[in-house]
Design an enzyme around this catalytic site. Structure first.
Site, PDB file in Angstrom:
ATOM      1  N   ARG A   1      13.208  27.459  49.291  1.00 53.89           N
ATOM      2  CA  ARG A   1      13.981  26.290  48.844  1.00 53.89           C
ATOM      3  C   ARG A   1      15.461  26.394  49.205  1.00 53.89           C
ATOM      4  O   ARG A   1      16.330  25.958  48.469  1.00 53.89           O
ATOM      5  CB  ARG A   1      13.807  26.073  47.325  1.00 53.89           C
ATOM      6  CG  ARG A   1      12.375  25.836  46.886  1.00 53.89           C
ATOM      7  CD  ARG A   1      11.811  24.551  47.475  1.00 53.89           C
ATOM      8  NE  ARG A   1      10.415  24.377  47.064  1.00 53.89           N
ATOM      9  CZ  ARG A   1       9.371  24.757  47.784  1.00 53.89           C
ATOM     10  NH1 ARG A   1       9.567  25.333  48.952  1.00 53.89           N
ATOM     11  NH2 ARG A   1       8.144  24.557  47.364  1.00 53.89           N
TER      12      ARG A   1
ATOM     13  N   SER B   1      11.009  17.743  40.883  1.00 52.33           N
ATOM     14  CA  SER B   1      10.986  19.081  40.307  1.00 52.33           C
ATOM     15  C   SER B   1      12.396  19.515  39.928  1.00 52.33           C
ATOM     16  O   SER B   1      13.301  19.518  40.745  1.00 52.33           O
ATOM     17  CB  SER B   1      10.380  20.058  41.310  1.00 52.33           C
ATOM     18  OG  SER B   1      10.296  21.353  40.779  1.00 52.33           O
TER      19      SER B   1
ATOM     20  N   GLU C   1      16.823  23.196  40.637  1.00 45.65           N
ATOM     21  CA  GLU C   1      16.413  22.739  41.968  1.00 45.65           C
ATOM     22  C   GLU C   1      17.064  21.393  42.258  1.00 45.65           C
ATOM     23  O   GLU C   1      17.459  21.103  43.380  1.00 45.65           O
ATOM     24  CB  GLU C   1      14.891  22.615  42.063  1.00 45.65           C
ATOM     25  CG  GLU C   1      14.398  22.220  43.437  1.00 45.65           C
ATOM     26  CD  GLU C   1      12.897  22.333  43.593  1.00 45.65           C
ATOM     27  OE1 GLU C   1      12.331  21.560  44.383  1.00 45.65           O
ATOM     28  OE2 GLU C   1      12.284  23.195  42.923  1.00 45.65           O
TER      29      GLU C   1
END
Length: 318
Positions: A179, A228, A298
């Protein structure tokens, strides 16, 4: 709380002439998935890559620049974003295929890239249909879902630096990790070349259908959400940690932890960005207290609070 006074700065007068559009006080809440947040001090929609290069080359170095995609994994704070917000449009959304390669502009929706790959019989890009964002955002955070991520299909990318110089980036230059990519934060992605493998379009469509069904079954896809919220820690799943900490359905103001998938925060209709961020921090605190694990955001949080002296008031429509 007293509202911030309007700041009639001369920022827009300091910016170079462009072929695209410059707008003061443009609303950002209506272009983010959470539907919250303050305006941009100045919003710039470049006409094309050359227009963006010209702007970057002649923009004063002290002007803060922020790039905005479709606002899917983003929380804009209630005071808005000082400086210039750059939003890439249609000129950056081209998708074309060549054999097993797919070229996608930075503003191309991940879903549309997956559909173009299916039409060309290119397999391996189906996971993009489960990511509600653009290729530019996917490059920045090495977006992934359903067993794959961008690094697995990546060939090369193009990006502009703060001075407007164009760079072609290979895999090593991207520095992909979970990520995350290592490209400088002030570089702006223009597009990417991706590669898959030969596949039967009907089988590719079957996989796309499976991903869509899985999303609708497990995620609040029709709610005002930012996707998310927290990164999965090594060896754990964020939603499980949140659930064990007793945060499923937790509310703060107009913000709520989703009952359906508790790694999603929701705007129930009256939330402010401050509500959502405070709820997220409450979740992080409770998870740390119950498991000892500190969750990392995130969702990208940008801008300033409503009570900041830098807060922007909307003065016109985008």
């Amino acid at each position: 709380m007293m509202s911030a006074a309007p700041r009639h700065s001369a920022l827009i007068d300091r910016l170079p002439a462009v072929r695209g559009r410059l707008t003061e006080g443009a609303s950002l809440a209506k272009v983010t998935w959470f539907r919250v947040g303050g305006p941009a001090e100045v919003l710039f929609k470049p006409a094309d890559v050359a227009d963006l290069q010209h702007f970057l080359a002649h923009c004063p170095a002290d002007v803060k620049l922020t790039v905005l995609g479709v606002g899917s994994n983003l929380l804009v704070r209630d005071g808005g974003i000082p400086g210039v917000v750059i939003r890439l449009g249609r000129a950056f959304a081209e998708i074309r295929t060549d054999g097993l390669h797919v070229h996608a502009g930075a503003a191309a929706l991940d879903l549309n890239v997956a559909l173009a790959a299916r039409a060309a019989g290119v397999a391996g890009l189906e996971f993009l249909s489960g990511i509600p964002g653009t290729i530019g955002g996917a490059l920045r955070m090495n977006a992934g879902a359903y067993g794959s991520d961008l690094s697995q299909i990546f060939v090369s990318a193009t990006a502009l630096d703060r001075q407007g110089r164009l760079h072609r980036l290979d895999r090593d230059a991207m520095g992909f990790t979970y990520r995350h990519s290592a490209v400088a934060e002030d570089w702006i992605f223009c597009g990417a070349d991706l590669a898959g493998r030969a596949g039967d379009p009907s089988l590719i469509q079957q996989r796309l259908n499976e991903i869509q069904a899985a999303r609708e079954d497990s995620q609040p896809v029709r709610a005002r959400t930012g996707g998310s919220t927290f990164v999965n820690p090594p060896g754990a799943k964020a939603w499980e940690l949140i659930d064990r900490a007793g945060c499923r359905g937790l509310k703060l103001g107009g913000a709520q932890v989703s009952e359906k998938h508790c790694n999603f925060l929701l705007n129930t209709g009256t939330a402010t960005a401050a509500d959502l961020e405070a709820l997220g921090e409450t979740v992080r605190r409770r998870v740390k207290e119950s498991s000892g694990i500190e969750l990392a955001w995130e969702i990208k949080r940008i801008g300033v609070p409503a009570d900041s002296p830098l807060a922007i008031l909307a003065r016109s429509e985008a």
